[in-house]
Design an enzyme around this catalytic site. Structure first.
Site, PDB file in Angstrom:
ATOM      1  N   ASP A  58      50.314   2.702 -36.575  1.00  0.00           N
ATOM      2  CA  ASP A  58      49.624   3.659 -37.437  1.00  0.00           C
ATOM      3  C   ASP A  58      48.171   3.824 -37.041  1.00  0.00           C
ATOM      4  O   ASP A  58      47.717   3.266 -36.054  1.00  0.00           O
ATOM      5  CB  ASP A  58      49.813   3.330 -38.924  1.00  0.00           C
ATOM      6  CG  ASP A  58      49.522   1.890 -39.225  1.00  0.00           C
ATOM      7  OD1 ASP A  58      48.516   1.387 -38.726  1.00  0.00           O
ATOM      8  OD2 ASP A  58      50.322   1.278 -39.970  1.00  0.00           O
ATOM      9  N   LYS A  80      49.686   9.728 -38.646  1.00  0.00           N
ATOM     10  CA  LYS A  80      49.512  11.044 -39.239  1.00  0.00           C
ATOM     11  C   LYS A  80      50.394  12.060 -38.530  1.00  0.00           C
ATOM     12  O   LYS A  80      50.880  11.838 -37.443  1.00  0.00           O
ATOM     13  CB  LYS A  80      48.059  11.459 -39.215  1.00  0.00           C
ATOM     14  CG  LYS A  80      47.446  11.638 -37.862  1.00  0.00           C
ATOM     15  CD  LYS A  80      46.053  12.235 -38.032  1.00  0.00           C
ATOM     16  CE  LYS A  80      45.429  12.465 -36.683  1.00  0.00           C
ATOM     17  NZ  LYS A  80      44.342  11.573 -36.377  1.00  0.00           N
ATOM     18  N   MET A 194      39.334  -0.435 -47.940  1.00  0.00           N
ATOM     19  CA  MET A 194      39.545   0.981 -48.309  1.00  0.00           C
ATOM     20  C   MET A 194      38.428   1.469 -49.233  1.00  0.00           C
ATOM     21  O   MET A 194      38.682   2.089 -50.263  1.00  0.00           O
ATOM     22  CB  MET A 194      40.920   1.178 -48.965  1.00  0.00           C
ATOM     23  CG  MET A 194      42.068   0.979 -47.998  1.00  0.00           C
ATOM     24  SD  MET A 194      43.675   0.982 -48.779  1.00  0.00           S
ATOM     25  CE  MET A 194      43.955  -0.767 -49.010  1.00  0.00           C
TER      26      MET A 194
HETATM   27  N1  SAH Z   1      45.918  -4.847 -43.024  1.00  0.00           N
HETATM   28  C1  SAH Z   1      44.542  -4.485 -42.785  1.00  0.00           C
HETATM   29  C2  SAH Z   1      43.962  -3.699 -43.947  1.00  0.00           C
HETATM   30  C3  SAH Z   1      44.658  -2.374 -44.182  1.00  0.00           C
HETATM   31  S1  SAH Z   1      43.881  -1.453 -45.445  1.00  0.00           S
HETATM   32  C4  SAH Z   1      43.720  -5.738 -42.519  1.00  0.00           C
HETATM   33  O1  SAH Z   1      44.234  -6.847 -42.680  1.00  0.00           O
HETATM   34  O2  SAH Z   1      42.561  -5.605 -42.123  1.00  0.00           O
HETATM   35  C5  SAH Z   1      42.798  -0.432 -44.501  1.00  0.00           C
HETATM   36  C6  SAH Z   1      41.379  -0.875 -44.680  1.00  0.00           C
HETATM   37  O3  SAH Z   1      41.083  -2.008 -43.891  1.00  0.00           O
HETATM   38  C7  SAH Z   1      40.353   0.149 -44.236  1.00  0.00           C
HETATM   39  O4  SAH Z   1      40.176   1.157 -45.205  1.00  0.00           O
HETATM   40  C8  SAH Z   1      39.127  -0.734 -44.111  1.00  0.00           C
HETATM   41  O5  SAH Z   1      38.595  -1.066 -45.361  1.00  0.00           O
HETATM   42  C9  SAH Z   1      39.723  -2.004 -43.518  1.00  0.00           C
HETATM   43  N2  SAH Z   1      39.631  -2.056 -42.051  1.00  0.00           N
HETATM   44  C10 SAH Z   1      40.631  -2.243 -41.187  1.00  0.00           C
HETATM   45  N3  SAH Z   1      40.166  -2.317 -39.915  1.00  0.00           N
HETATM   46  C11 SAH Z   1      38.833  -2.162 -40.003  1.00  0.00           C
HETATM   47  C12 SAH Z   1      37.777  -2.141 -39.041  1.00  0.00           C
HETATM   48  N4  SAH Z   1      38.018  -2.296 -37.751  1.00  0.00           N
HETATM   49  N5  SAH Z   1      36.512  -1.956 -39.493  1.00  0.00           N
HETATM   50  C13 SAH Z   1      36.245  -1.809 -40.806  1.00  0.00           C
HETATM   51  N6  SAH Z   1      37.210  -1.822 -41.757  1.00  0.00           N
HETATM   52  C14 SAH Z   1      38.474  -2.003 -41.354  1.00  0.00           C
END
Ligand code: SAH
Length: 278
Positions: A58, A80, A194
């Site tokens: 994704d 998407k 998020m």
């Molecule tokens: N499973 C993922 C989270 C998914 S929810 C994890 O463990 O990180 C998606 C959110 O993760 C985004 O909206 C953001 O808040 C955060 N996120 C994921 N990768 C990121 C990155 N490289 N930099 C900043 N925020 C990130």
């Protein structure tokens, strides 16, 4: 589970592009890709990527990691669709089930850790409901990765006795349904996933519950990638700082006294676009 009805604005995703090698029960690997830097993939994630027959990924998975998928491996982007509509979770579940029934090695590659706000458990449940095997391969979640990338420890003796991960995603009623009273705790580091569109609303709620406006906070976008940007400011100023930065990627929001340690612990390469106090 019945496949969802086709909608005119969505291109239906099928698994027809995948060659069937034999009909067998397969294991679907729900693999955490980590925050974006390919060096932060686990050894197991890298090995599975290299031997997968099909990779379903994704939009959180970085282009640098997608580039590691061998050229002959089938790829399905469920991030998407034309028109930017995300693929509904039920449809992703159906794709995984269909692929698992036809392929030996399916890797479902997800940003960060599949079981931290990743809906990996929903996919695992769908596979289990069809009697299909799955294995979860944890990844580095963006909380630890983004914090480390800007020199912030999530806990530190004397500054934070714990850490809480919450989602800033709005519920159907348009509000963020969180225990704001419990979250406005100066002893605890708060990490909001998020959060991009919600920083000012989150700040408002925390201030209303008595968290000091001087509490240090940070917003990190595209953490650990070459596109990383971040801002550090007080809780009172962070929303404006983040808006000025006009982030163009996923944003993680960190609040707590530990953020002050970025001053001493940040790598020179991670120096922030520091927001000036008004
Ligand atoms: N499973 C993922 C989270 C998914 S929810 C994890 O463990 O990180 C998606 C959110 O993760 C985004 O909206 C953001 O808040 C955060 N996120 C994921 N990768 C990121 C990155 N490289 N930099 C900043 N925020 C990130």
């Amino acid at each position: 589970m019945a496949p969802p009805a086709a909608r005119p604005d969505r291109q239906k995703i099928t698994c027809s592009q995948v060659k069937v090698s034999r009909v067998t029960k397969s294991t679907v690997y729900l693999v955490g890709a980590g925050p974006g830097d390919p060096d932060l993939l686990t050894v197991k994630a890298r090995r599975l990527l290299e031997s997968a027959e099909v990779v379903v990924y994704d939009r959180l998975v970085s282009p640098e990691i997608i580039a590691l998928i061998p050229p002959g491996t089938a790829r399905i982007d469920v991030g998407k669709q034309p028109g930017h509509h995300p693929v509904p979770q039920e449809e992703i579940n159906s794709v995984l089930v269909a692929l698992a029934q036809r392929n030996r090695r399916v890797v479902r590659l997800k940003g960060g850790d599949p079981f931290v706000f990743g809906r990996g458990s929903e996919e695992a449940a769908a596979l289990a409901a069809h009697g299909l095997r799955f294995e979860v391969v944890p990844g580095i979640t963006s909380a630890s990765a983004c914090a480390a990338a800007i020199g912030v420890p999530l806990t530190h003796r004397g500054l934070a006795t714990g850490v809480r991960y919450v989602t800033g995603h709005c519920c159907a009623e348009g509000d963020i349904d969180l225990d704001w009273h419990g979250l406005a705790d100066p002893q605890t580091t708060l990490v909001v996933y998020m959060a991009k569109a919600q920083i000012s609303r989150i700040v408002e709620r925390l201030l209303a519950q008595g968290l000091s406006p001087a509490t240090p906070a940070a917003a990190v976008c595209n953490g650990t990638t070459v596109r990383q940007q971040h801002v550090i400011a007080t809780l009172a100023d962070i929303a404006e700082a983040a808006e000025t930065a006009a982030f163009g990627g996923p944003v993680l929001f960190l609040i707590g006294r530990v953020v002050a340690l970025a001053d001493v612990l940040a790598e020179p390469a991670a120096m922030p676009m520091r927001a000036e106090r008004a």
